[in-house]
Design an enzyme around this catalytic site. Structure first.
Site, mmCIF file in Angstrom:
data_model
loop_
_atom_site.group_PDB
_atom_site.id
_atom_site.type_symbol
_atom_site.label_atom_id
_atom_site.label_comp_id
_atom_site.label_asym_id
_atom_site.label_seq_id
_atom_site.Cartn_x
_atom_site.Cartn_y
_atom_site.Cartn_z
ATOM 1 N N GLU A 167 6.781 -8.302 -2.287
ATOM 2 C CA GLU A 167 6.324 -9.693 -2.644
ATOM 3 C C GLU A 167 5.375 -10.043 -3.071
ATOM 4 O O GLU A 167 4.624 -10.424 -3.830
ATOM 5 C CB GLU A 167 6.945 -10.599 -1.684
ATOM 6 C CG GLU A 167 8.717 -11.207 -1.904
ATOM 7 C CD GLU A 167 9.925 -10.258 -1.428
ATOM 8 O OE1 GLU A 167 9.490 -9.804 -1.127
ATOM 9 O OE2 GLU A 167 10.799 -10.681 -1.973
ATOM 10 N N HIS A 214 16.632 -20.028 3.120
ATOM 11 C CA HIS A 214 17.388 -19.785 1.549
ATOM 12 C C HIS A 214 17.514 -21.379 0.873
ATOM 13 O O HIS A 214 17.830 -21.526 -0.823
ATOM 14 C CB HIS A 214 18.893 -18.609 0.969
ATOM 15 C CG HIS A 214 18.223 -17.358 1.433
ATOM 16 N ND1 HIS A 214 18.441 -16.893 2.881
ATOM 17 C CD2 HIS A 214 18.996 -16.876 0.257
ATOM 18 C CE1 HIS A 214 18.414 -15.986 2.683
ATOM 19 N NE2 HIS A 214 18.306 -15.063 1.029
#
Ligand SMILES: Cc1ncc(C[n+]2csc(CCOP(=O)(O)OP(=O)(O)O)c2C)c(N)n1
Ligand SMILES: [Mg+2]
Lengths: 325, 335
Positions: free
Chosen positions: A62, A131
């Site tokens: 990321e 999530h």
């Protein structure tokens, strides 16, 4: 002829495709976004259209995704990158907050930092607490960033096209619950300008400000309220930074009451900022305390019933409206 | 570990180039010694990190760069910028927080840049540039230019996770970025032995399937040669390299820490003296130039006084520069 209907995810893919066709400097990269078209199918067809040189699957890195995007932007490119989930934006916060948002300033205002960081946000599909988070308030806090969060396929496509054309870093948050939702989207080229709110429903009794995945639920709540004779105005700011506070304040001056609804945790959520700005600019017009609807300060559970309790639905919005009417 | 092997003709560096390299090393030294005096008088907002003792790294590496190659620096970056030709008055004005500085007096020592010279600047975040440099390489690759990017970072930065993400991706995509680790053997107070599990940082190159070189950072020509080879490889489309340059900072971590009581207690006095005496890169290079017959005591003194004059002029410019206007705080945040 009936208006063309497409899903939110298709609207995203179309926006990227059209902008990548328009501008050779654009390219797209992220985890699993090329070959399979992304974890949510929102980049389907791009690889076939533009090839591996402009649509790249990256490793699970990321910080490199955002940092490389920034470097590429400095050297004149216009990257569109994907961080698969908003929860993982936390991993590359240095690249976003300390580097991308500040690079123009630190180079004496020279380069355009035309980076779009797309990310799936919010919950509602049983994926649990790593999530399902929505961190729009983390990013609205940062000068140098723009923050966009559409709630319809039409807005998604028009705003994403505007974000890609913008010369600043844009955090583009896509509510995951909405990827499959369909809505009218014209086939012709259009953009929805950043920083302009949309009055999703006109009304005179109360203003409800809502963004992201809760917005369709708010529209349902407004319908229920209408059946009971309460005429709610629903405003979706669509862009949270810069915020179109004028449109919101104009509505509050008309209705004298405001409810703000978002899915993120209520404490320090962006709703607090909207409420503060309303009272700064329209205190004398308010007939009642501003109500905020948001998730309680708990984690998002995977159990369907528990998740429904945590993530605010239409009932919570109706409750909040009735509390001040 | 791969010790960088000399190949090719080191004399591709002409006398003029070598003398210019020497001058740039002295220029950095004079500038930073001058900065320390300013700091003692409390004239520098915040702090700054001088690179006294590391001049050969900045000068050797930048001499190997092409005109349009990008440079990504670190918090210890005055030398990188000056070596690359950034204007001393502008840099000094910035460090002093003046409106004429490259960041309008708002960035200071940790946020210097010179966009016209493809210098993207110093960075207040250790390791902050490592990914950015990879992305610049990616853009250059996409644009099919023959430019490359040189990225400085420190031994401390090498232990940030970004090092792994960036080098893996840079190698995977073969981007034209050269990673130069200036291993000055300390990260703030932390010595290399408490910092790196494997003290041979260049050995990590194996993990990314790229060349890793270890070079003597007191030898400006050795640095030049290694970086030139790495840049050449990058330009040929073969991807990044990791060049570790062993160096030493002769002053404290920052000017602020230098003034702190006990601010240098983490390393032995003797060690500093030893490097100061026998591994001072400017002295070493001066000796080499004399041996080559390119320099005399007189010409060395002349270069020194010219650099001092240049610094005095920079001081005059910076001190006579206006303070930034209050409304400038809103500038450059959005395009
Ligand atoms: C991410 C981050 N962590 C810590 C710091 C504080 N800090 C500034 S410089 C430094 C040491 C860096 O060491 P190294 O990379 O070896 O560079 P050097 O200072 O030796 O040139 C530290 C810990 C910082 N600026 N950024
Ligand atoms: Mg160090």
């Amino acid at each position: 002829m009936a208006e063309r209907q497409i899903a939110f995810r298709e609207a995203i893919a179309e926006a990227i495709k059209e902008e990548m066709t328009r501008d050779e400097k654009t390219f797209a990269m992220g985890e699993d976004m090329a070959v399979i078209g992304g974890a949510f199918g929102a980049t389907k067809g791009l690889l076939e259209e533009f090839g591996e040189e402009r649509v790249m699957d990256t490793p699970i890195s990321e910080t490199a995704i955002v940092g490389f995007a920034l470097g590429a932007a400095i050297a004149g490119m216009r990257p569109i990158v994907e961080i698969m989930r908003c929860d993982w934006m936390t991993i590359c916060m240095d690249e976003i907050v300390n580097q991308t948002a500040k690079m123009r300033y630190f180079t004496g205002g020279r380069p355009q930092i035309a980076v779009v960081i797309r990310t799936a946000t919010e919950g509602g599909i049983g994926l649990g607490a790593q999530h399902s988070q929505s961190f729009e308030a983390w990013f609205t806090h940062v000068p140098g960033l723009k923050v966009v969060m559409p709630s319809t396929p039409y807005d998604a496509k028009g705003l994403l096209k505007a974000a890609i054309r913008d010369h600043n870093p844009v955090i583009f948050m896509e509510p995951q619950i909405l990827y499959g939702a369909s809505g009218p989207v014209p086939a012709e080229d259009y953009v929805v300008p950043l920083g302009k709110a949309d009055v999703k429903r006109e009304g005179k009794d109360i203003t409800i400000v809502a963004w992201g995945g809760i917005t369709p639920r708010v529209m349902n709540a407004a319908q229920t309220l209408a059946d009971e004779g309460i005429d709610a105005e629903v405003i979706d700011p669509r862009t949270l930074r810069p915020l179109d506070i004028e449109t919101i304040v104009a509505s509050v001056k008309k209705t004298s009451k405001a409810v703000i609804a978002h899915e993120a945790n209520k404490t320090s959520g962006f709703g607090a900022e909207v409420a503060a700005q309303i009272q700064e600019l329209a205190f004398d017009y308010l007939d009642a305390p501003i109500q905020r609807v948001g998730a309680p300060d708990v984690l998002v559970p995977i159990n369907r019933n528990l998740e429904r309790i945590v993530l605010p639905g239409p009932e919570r919005v109706i409750e909040a409206v009735k509390a001040i009417l | 570990m791969t010790n960088y092997e000399r190949k090719g003709n080191r004399m591709e560096l002409t006398k003029d180039t070598l003398l210019d390299m020497y001058r740039r090393m002295v220029r950095i030294r004079i500038f930073e010694e001058g900065l320390m005096k300013f700091d003692e008088q409390g004239l520098i907002p915040g702090t700054g990190h001088v690179s006294i003792g590391e001049e050969a790294v900045a000068v050797g590496a930048t001499t190997a760069m092409g005109n349009k190659d990008y440079l990504v620096s670190t918090h210890r970056g005055h030398g990188h910028l000056l070596a690359r030709g950034a204007k001393m008055p502008i840099i000094l004005a910035e460090v002093l927080g003046k409106a004429t500085g490259c960041t309008g007096g708002k960035g200071g020592s940790m946020h210097l840049s010179d966009f016209d010279r493809y210098i993207l600047g110093t960075n207040g975040i250790v390791g902050g540039g490592i990914n950015i440099a990879g992305g610049i390489g990616l853009a250059l690759q996409m644009q099919k230019t023959d430019q490359a990017c040189l990225c400085f970072f420190g031994d401390g930065a090498s232990n940030r996770g970004v090092f792994h993400e960036a080098l893996n991706l840079a190698s995977l995509w073969k981007v034209p970025t050269v990673y130069l680790c200036c291993n000055n053997q300390y990260a703030m107070t932390l010595p290399l032995c408490k910092n790196c599990a494997n003290q041979d940082i260049s050995a990590r190159a194996v993990a990314y399937d790229i060349p890793g070189y270890q070079v003597d950072g007191t030898d400006v020509i050795a640095v030049y040669e290694a970086v030139a080879a790495a840049l050449q490889r990058a330009r040929e489309g073969k991807g990044p390299s990791l060049v570790e340059v062993i160096s030493y900072r002769l002053r404290g971590h920052s000017m602020r820490m230098d003034r702190m009581p006990g601010g240098s207690s983490y390393r032995p006095e003797r060690e500093i003296e030893e490097w100061e005496e026998s591994k001072n890169p400017i002295k070493i290079f001066q000796q080499k130039l004399k041996e080559l017959g390119y320099m005399t005591d007189e010409s060395a003194t002349k270069i020194l006084s010219e650099c001092q004059k240049e610094f005095r002029e920079a001081v005059e410019f910076a001190q006579n520069s206006p303070e930034p206007k209050p409304e400038s705080i809103y500038e450059w945040i959005y395009a």
